[in-house]
Design a protein around this motif. Structure first.
Motif, mmCIF file in Angstrom:
data_model
loop_
_atom_site.group_PDB
_atom_site.id
_atom_site.type_symbol
_atom_site.label_atom_id
_atom_site.label_comp_id
_atom_site.label_asym_id
_atom_site.label_seq_id
_atom_site.Cartn_x
_atom_site.Cartn_y
_atom_site.Cartn_z
ATOM 1 N N GLY A 165 -120.119 -102.146 48.950
ATOM 2 C CA GLY A 165 -120.978 -102.935 48.079
ATOM 3 C C GLY A 165 -120.575 -102.917 46.621
ATOM 4 N N ARG A 166 -119.447 -102.229 46.344
ATOM 5 C CA ARG A 166 -119.006 -102.127 44.949
ATOM 6 C C ARG A 166 -117.786 -103.007 44.675
ATOM 7 N NH1 ARG A 166 -117.188 -96.644 44.132
ATOM 8 N NH2 ARG A 166 -117.234 -97.088 41.914
ATOM 9 N N CYS A 167 -117.080 -103.432 45.722
ATOM 10 C CA CYS A 167 -115.918 -104.320 45.646
ATOM 11 C C CYS A 167 -114.742 -103.694 44.890
ATOM 12 C CB CYS A 167 -116.285 -105.656 44.991
ATOM 13 S SG CYS A 167 -115.009 -106.917 45.194
ATOM 14 N N ASN A 168 -113.880 -103.048 45.662
ATOM 15 C CA ASN A 168 -112.653 -102.467 45.119
ATOM 16 C C ASN A 168 -111.648 -103.599 44.892
ATOM 17 O OD1 ASN A 168 -110.414 -99.807 46.336
ATOM 18 N ND2 ASN A 168 -110.470 -100.887 44.397
ATOM 19 N N LEU A 169 -111.646 -104.139 43.672
ATOM 20 C CA LEU A 169 -110.905 -105.355 43.320
ATOM 21 C C LEU A 169 -109.408 -105.294 43.559
ATOM 22 C CD1 LEU A 169 -112.586 -106.184 39.919
ATOM 23 C CD2 LEU A 169 -112.586 -107.659 41.912
ATOM 24 N N THR A 170 -108.803 -104.190 43.160
ATOM 25 C CA THR A 170 -107.359 -104.052 43.260
ATOM 26 C C THR A 170 -106.998 -102.589 43.094
ATOM 27 O OG1 THR A 170 -105.224 -104.884 42.431
ATOM 28 C CG2 THR A 170 -106.923 -104.455 40.778
ATOM 29 N N ASN A 171 -105.705 -102.300 43.077
ATOM 30 C CA ASN A 171 -105.234 -100.939 42.831
ATOM 31 C C ASN A 171 -104.208 -100.989 41.710
ATOM 32 O OD1 ASN A 171 -103.524 -98.404 43.228
ATOM 33 N ND2 ASN A 171 -105.223 -98.068 44.646
ATOM 34 N N LEU A 172 -104.493 -100.280 40.645
ATOM 35 C CA LEU A 172 -103.685 -100.377 39.429
ATOM 36 C C LEU A 172 -102.469 -99.453 39.468
ATOM 37 C CD1 LEU A 172 -104.047 -102.225 37.018
ATOM 38 C CD2 LEU A 172 -105.194 -100.381 35.807
ATOM 39 N N CYS A 173 -101.650 -99.589 40.494
ATOM 40 C CA CYS A 173 -100.403 -98.837 40.570
ATOM 41 C C CYS A 173 -99.252 -99.816 40.355
ATOM 42 C CB CYS A 173 -100.269 -98.146 41.932
ATOM 43 S SG CYS A 173 -100.245 -99.268 43.340
ATOM 44 N N THR A 206 -99.455 -109.300 39.619
ATOM 45 C CA THR A 206 -99.630 -107.866 39.844
ATOM 46 C C THR A 206 -101.101 -107.466 39.738
ATOM 47 O OG1 THR A 206 -99.395 -107.299 37.517
ATOM 48 C CG2 THR A 206 -97.356 -107.470 38.823
ATOM 49 N N SER A 207 -101.362 -106.214 40.062
ATOM 50 C CA SER A 207 -102.730 -105.707 39.936
ATOM 51 C C SER A 207 -103.190 -105.724 38.480
ATOM 52 C CB SER A 207 -102.825 -104.287 40.521
ATOM 53 O OG SER A 207 -101.790 -103.461 40.045
ATOM 54 N N ALA A 208 -102.250 -105.511 37.560
ATOM 55 C CA ALA A 208 -102.601 -105.592 36.133
ATOM 56 C C ALA A 208 -102.997 -107.029 35.775
ATOM 57 C CB ALA A 208 -101.426 -105.137 35.282
ATOM 58 N N ASP A 209 -102.305 -107.993 36.366
ATOM 59 C CA ASP A 209 -102.654 -109.403 36.157
ATOM 60 C C ASP A 209 -104.046 -109.703 36.707
ATOM 61 O OD1 ASP A 209 -100.164 -109.991 35.005
ATOM 62 O OD2 ASP A 209 -99.258 -110.421 36.959
ATOM 63 N N ALA A 210 -104.359 -109.094 37.831
ATOM 64 C CA ALA A 210 -105.672 -109.309 38.447
ATOM 65 C C ALA A 210 -106.785 -108.777 37.551
ATOM 66 C CB ALA A 210 -105.731 -108.639 39.819
ATOM 67 N N VAL A 211 -106.573 -107.595 36.990
ATOM 68 C CA VAL A 211 -107.566 -107.016 36.073
ATOM 69 C C VAL A 211 -107.746 -107.927 34.862
ATOM 70 C CG1 VAL A 211 -108.065 -105.090 34.519
ATOM 71 C CG2 VAL A 211 -107.180 -104.638 36.825
ATOM 72 N N GLU A 212 -106.642 -108.401 34.320
ATOM 73 C CA GLU A 212 -106.693 -109.307 33.168
ATOM 74 C C GLU A 212 -107.432 -110.605 33.528
ATOM 75 O OE1 GLU A 212 -103.631 -111.614 30.083
ATOM 76 O OE2 GLU A 212 -102.851 -110.133 31.502
ATOM 77 N N PHE A 213 -107.187 -111.101 34.712
ATOM 78 C CA PHE A 213 -107.841 -112.328 35.177
ATOM 79 C C PHE A 213 -109.357 -112.152 35.235
ATOM 80 C CE2 PHE A 213 -109.727 -114.366 38.961
ATOM 81 C CZ PHE A 213 -109.614 -115.707 38.595
ATOM 82 N N PHE A 214 -109.807 -111.077 35.878
ATOM 83 C CA PHE A 214 -111.243 -110.853 36.011
ATOM 84 C C PHE A 214 -111.904 -110.520 34.672
ATOM 85 C CE2 PHE A 214 -110.208 -110.452 40.543
ATOM 86 C CZ PHE A 214 -111.225 -111.236 41.080
ATOM 87 N N GLU A 215 -111.213 -109.764 33.845
ATOM 88 C CA GLU A 215 -111.744 -109.477 32.506
ATOM 89 C C GLU A 215 -111.886 -110.780 31.712
ATOM 90 O OE1 GLU A 215 -112.611 -106.628 30.907
ATOM 91 O OE2 GLU A 215 -111.913 -105.007 32.223
ATOM 92 N N GLY A 216 -110.927 -111.687 31.919
ATOM 93 C CA GLY A 216 -110.959 -112.986 31.243
ATOM 94 C C GLY A 216 -112.137 -113.847 31.670
ATOM 95 N N LEU A 217 -112.641 -113.575 32.879
ATOM 96 C CA LEU A 217 -113.827 -114.294 33.356
ATOM 97 C C LEU A 217 -115.115 -113.645 32.876
ATOM 98 C CD1 LEU A 217 -112.864 -115.044 37.101
ATOM 99 C CD2 LEU A 217 -112.893 -116.657 35.191
#
Length: 402
Positions: free
Chosen positions: A45-53, A77-88
């Motif tokens: 229920g917390r949604c593990n979005l990605t893995n930052l390795c 990459t996973s860093a791109d994914a974090v940036e994408f979601f933060e951007g939203l």
């Protein structure tokens, strides 16, 4: 150009927003009443979005399809994914094992930003199950429970066949077959393991920490360190789920537990000698309860055929060696895996040889695409499977044939 996306899960939501940004007309069909039904329950229920390795480490965690997804993962990459979601506007946090979660610990927040911010202008048809997809003229005829509609392109992002309550009923495989695609046999992945040992029921709900699960699958040895728990008919927990993805296609499987992986046999024997010296006139069960949880200690003594009422000073060297060997290598009798519905993900699916790894378009039918769990790709827990969904969707969108 009009695009049909079948499935409003991770891959479906991600690709829909990007295609809409290109100015394409996008309609998403989903049999559920709302988007992201499986996303909602992911990561408890917390949604593990990605893995930052880093990417190389990431790819080591892909069980099937590592070469197929390599390009997509490098490009997003996973860093791109974090940036994408933060951007939203979604704030994130990194936890143990490089796992990334929304800062709110709410999977609903992930779904909300994807649907309301990323998918602006996308048309959603909920409570609308796709019954059939057929080639028609230069496009496709999509038949749903609400009628028929013509599209130029179709993207199948239906998920696998695990957690069927979320709508993953295997329709995507049926659609793929209708266009001549081979389906690699489906087996559960990241699921509990059944045991034939009668003592399992007596240990239901008992957790073990800092133990090692050792296995030999078709002659190959693997060891997993961490936490696990006994169920009514087997074992589950992080190390068991990981192990299941290695043994789900094995012909022969041997399992055992190392209750004290931090100690060598000699170190464990030395500890026993110290414990024995300090408790000479006590019963052996006192020593066992200092080594293992009470419920496990009782089963352990019984299973290795030891008299727990025996006095410590009456234990021979051979008996002590037997205790040490079993603490380091306690045999479990493998009884198979839980069924597909118990797997976090489905292993198997649309044959990767028939899919373009850059565009995710079918090599058999022009204009037909497959994304996410419907493909024969799966990875370990820790955010890897969702990152694959994000990366595939980005690659598909970037290289989409308009």
């Amino acid at each position: 150009m009009k695009i049909a996306v079948v499935g409003a899960g991770a891959s479906g939501l991600m690709i829909s927003g990007f295609l809409r940004e290109k100015g394409l007309e996008v309609v998403v069909f989903d049999g559920n009443e709302k988007a992201g039904k499986k996303l909602f329950i992911s990561g408890k229920g917390r949604c593990n979005l990605t893995n930052l390795c880093d990417v190389d480490e990431f790819l080591k965690n892909v069980v099937r399809g590592e070469k197929f997804v390599r390009s997509a993962i490098y490009n997003f990459t996973s860093a791109d994914a974090v940036e994408f979601f933060e951007g939203l506007g979604l704030k994130t946090k990194v936890e143990r094992g490089n796992r990334v979660f929304p800062a709110s610990d709410k999977s609903s927040d992930v779904i909300k930003v994807l649907k309301e911010k990323h998918c602006k202008g996308v048309k959603f048809e909920f409570d609308c199950k796709v019954k059939n997809i057929a080639k028609a003229d230069d496009g496709f005829l999509v038949e749903t429970t609400k009628g028929r509609e013509q599209f130029d392109r179709v993207i199948v992002a239906t998920g696998g066949k695990s957690y069927s309550a979320t709508g993953s009923d295997g329709d995507g495989f049926r659609f793929a077959k209708s266009f001549g695609h081979n389906i690699v046999p489906l087996v559960p992945a990241l699921c509990p393991v059944k045991l034939k040992d009668r003592f399992v029921k007596d240990l239901q709900g008992v957790s073990l920490k800092n133990v090692s699960l050792k296995l030999i699958a078709d002659g190959k040895k693997q060891t997993y360190f961490g936490e696990m728990m006994f169920t009514d008919c087997g074992i589950t927990g992080p190390i068991v789920l990981t192990a299941s993805s290695h043994i789900n296609r094995a012909g022969s499987v041997e399992l055992s537990l190392d209750f004290k992986p931090a100690l060598s046999e000699k170190q464990l024997d030395d500890r026993l000698l110290r414990d024995f010296a300090e408790n000479k006139n006590k019963e052996v069960k006192t020593i066992f309860r200092g080594l293992l949880p009470k419920a496990v200690a009782e089963i352990f003594v019984r299973e290795i055929g030891f008299d727990e009422s025996k006095k410590v000073n009456g234990v021979s060297k051979e008996e002590r060696n037997k205790i040490v060997q079993n603490l380091k290598d306690f045999k479990l009798t493998y009884g198979g895996l839980y069924d597909l519905n118990a797997g976090i993900v489905t292993s198997g699916g649309v044959d990767l040889k028939e899919i373009n790894p850059k565009t995710f378009e079918s090599k058999l039918t022009s204009g037909l695409y497959f994304l996410g769990e419907v493909l024969d790709v799966d990875a370990f827990t820790g955010g890897f499977n969702l990152q694959i969904c994000w990366a595939e969707a980005v690659s598909c969108a970037k290289n989409f044939r308009e």
